[in-house]
Write an enzyme that holds these catalytic residues in place. Structure first.
Site, PDB file in Angstrom:
ATOM      1  N   ARG A 175      -0.225  -1.481   1.847  1.00 56.96           N
ATOM      2  CA  ARG A 175      -1.660  -1.076   1.463  1.00 56.96           C
ATOM      3  C   ARG A 175      -1.407   0.269   0.702  1.00 56.96           C
ATOM      4  O   ARG A 175      -2.047   1.270   0.990  1.00 56.96           O
ATOM      5  CB  ARG A 175      -2.508  -0.796   2.808  1.00 56.96           C
ATOM      6  CG  ARG A 175      -2.747  -2.237   3.375  1.00 56.96           C
ATOM      7  CD  ARG A 175      -3.061  -3.303   2.608  1.00 56.96           C
ATOM      8  NE  ARG A 175      -3.532  -4.273   3.345  1.00 56.96           N
ATOM      9  CZ  ARG A 175      -2.684  -5.404   3.456  1.00 56.96           C
ATOM     10  NH1 ARG A 175      -1.778  -5.542   2.737  1.00 56.96           N
ATOM     11  NH2 ARG A 175      -2.961  -6.491   4.213  1.00 56.96           N
ATOM     12  N   SER A 225     -11.140  -6.045   5.803  1.00 51.84           N
ATOM     13  CA  SER A 225     -10.524  -5.518   6.834  1.00 51.84           C
ATOM     14  C   SER A 225     -10.633  -3.932   6.979  1.00 51.84           C
ATOM     15  O   SER A 225     -10.279  -3.269   5.889  1.00 51.84           O
ATOM     16  CB  SER A 225      -8.937  -5.622   7.266  1.00 51.84           C
ATOM     17  OG  SER A 225      -8.741  -7.180   7.455  1.00 51.84           O
ATOM     18  N   GLU A 295      -8.772   1.402   6.418  1.00 53.26           N
ATOM     19  CA  GLU A 295      -8.171   0.780   5.160  1.00 53.26           C
ATOM     20  C   GLU A 295      -9.112   1.078   4.022  1.00 53.26           C
ATOM     21  O   GLU A 295      -8.977   0.935   2.939  1.00 53.26           O
ATOM     22  CB  GLU A 295      -7.869  -0.828   5.385  1.00 53.26           C
ATOM     23  CG  GLU A 295      -7.194  -1.440   4.197  1.00 53.26           C
ATOM     24  CD  GLU A 295      -6.772  -2.958   4.704  1.00 53.26           C
ATOM     25  OE1 GLU A 295      -7.174  -3.691   3.778  1.00 53.26           O
ATOM     26  OE2 GLU A 295      -6.008  -3.058   5.563  1.00 53.26           O
TER      27      GLU A 295
END
Length: 299
Positions: A175, A225, A295
């Site tokens: 990420r 998410s 996130e």
């Protein structure tokens, strides 16, 4: 300041909107107005906009399809550049390579690859973001990520100058990419794929899409998410084991279908979402001693 930037942007062929509600440009469907929203149609037009912003001392905010962001309720007093449908060309380059502009939807990229019998992007089928956003955060799912398939990324810096990164220059990890450090805007990406049986590709894409629809709350606006995966744990399981599924603050709710998602049940504000994220972080920390890092990019 904004008037001059808008004039130059419109002369360059960009679509400009004053006081544009960001709720219309994010998958959360949340966010107040941007002072000036610009949708460029080409690298040249974007370069001119960036030079105009630089001359005015403005550092614009850049969005793709808004699938991993939470925009503030009060809006943003800034220039917001949206790399959307007007910046979404995809083309086959030969030698099993595809070039896609930053605003192209990832799902359309996957379908394009299938048409050319190219595999490697099956994991990404169903990811709601743009190509640029996918590289920016090294998007991934089901054992694959953008790092596996990206070859070269073209960019503009905030003075409008062109450049390219490849390999280790991209800094792709979980990420993360070096584009998160600022100063550069992704304009296009070249993907290196592999020839595969199109039926095998399609079967895998269909299976992963069915899995998404079964497991994820796609019926509600969200940013995907909500939390990164803590090392050694799964975010959704930690939240579920903390008995937080269905927890709601205002219009924001921890999904009853997948605990890793915070969804907009209707009328949620950015404050609702941030308060719910903070509540989840506090509860999981108290129960399991684990820090939960969002996130979602909170603007």
């Amino acid at each position: 300041m904004y008037e001059n930037i808008q004039r130059i942007a419109e002369e360059a062929g960009c679509l400009c909107t004053r006081n544009a509600p960001l709720s219309g440009y994010t998958t959360f469907k949340i966010g107040g107005p941007a002072s000036l929203l610009i949708e460029p149609a080409s690298v040249d037009s974007l370069s001119k906009v960036l030079r105009a912003c630089s001359a005015e001392g403005v550092t614009p905010l850049v969005l793709g399809r808004g699938s991993n962001v939470l925009a503030p309720d009060e809006g943003i007093d800034n220039v917001v550049i949206v790399m959307g449908e007007h910046f979404s060309k995809i083309e086959y380059c030969g030698s099993e390579m595809i070039k896609a502009q930053a605003g192209a939807p990832v799902i359309r990229l996957c379908k394009f690859a299938l048409e050319y019998k190219l595999g490697g992007l099956e994991f990404a089928y169903g990811i709601p973001g743009s190509v640029g956003g996918g590289i920016y955060m090294n998007a991934g799912a089901y054992g694959g990520c953008m790092k596996d398939v990206v070859l070269v990324v073209d960019y503009l810096d905030y003075e409008g100058n062109r450049g390219s990164w490849a390999g280790d220059e991209l800094g792709l990890s979980y990420r993360h990419s070096n584009f998160m450090d600022g100063g550069k805007i992704i304009t296009s990406v070249i993907f290196k794929l592999q020839k595969r049986d199109p039926e095998v590709i399609k079967q895998k894409m269909d299976a992963l899409m069915a899995r998404r629809r079964e497991k994820q709350p796609l019926e509600y606006p969200s940013a995907g998410s909500t939390f990164k995966r803590p090392e050694g744990y799964f975010a959704g399981k930690l939240i579920q084991d903390s008995e937080l599924m269905g927890k709601q603050i205002g219009g924001a709710q921890v999904s009853t279908k997948h605990a890793g998602f915070v969804v907009n049940k209707g009328g949620a504000t950015a404050k609702d979402v941030k308060d719910l994220i903070a509540f989840v972080q506090k509860t999981v920390k108290e129960k399991f001693g684990v820090d939960m890092e969002p996130e979602v990019r909170i603007l």
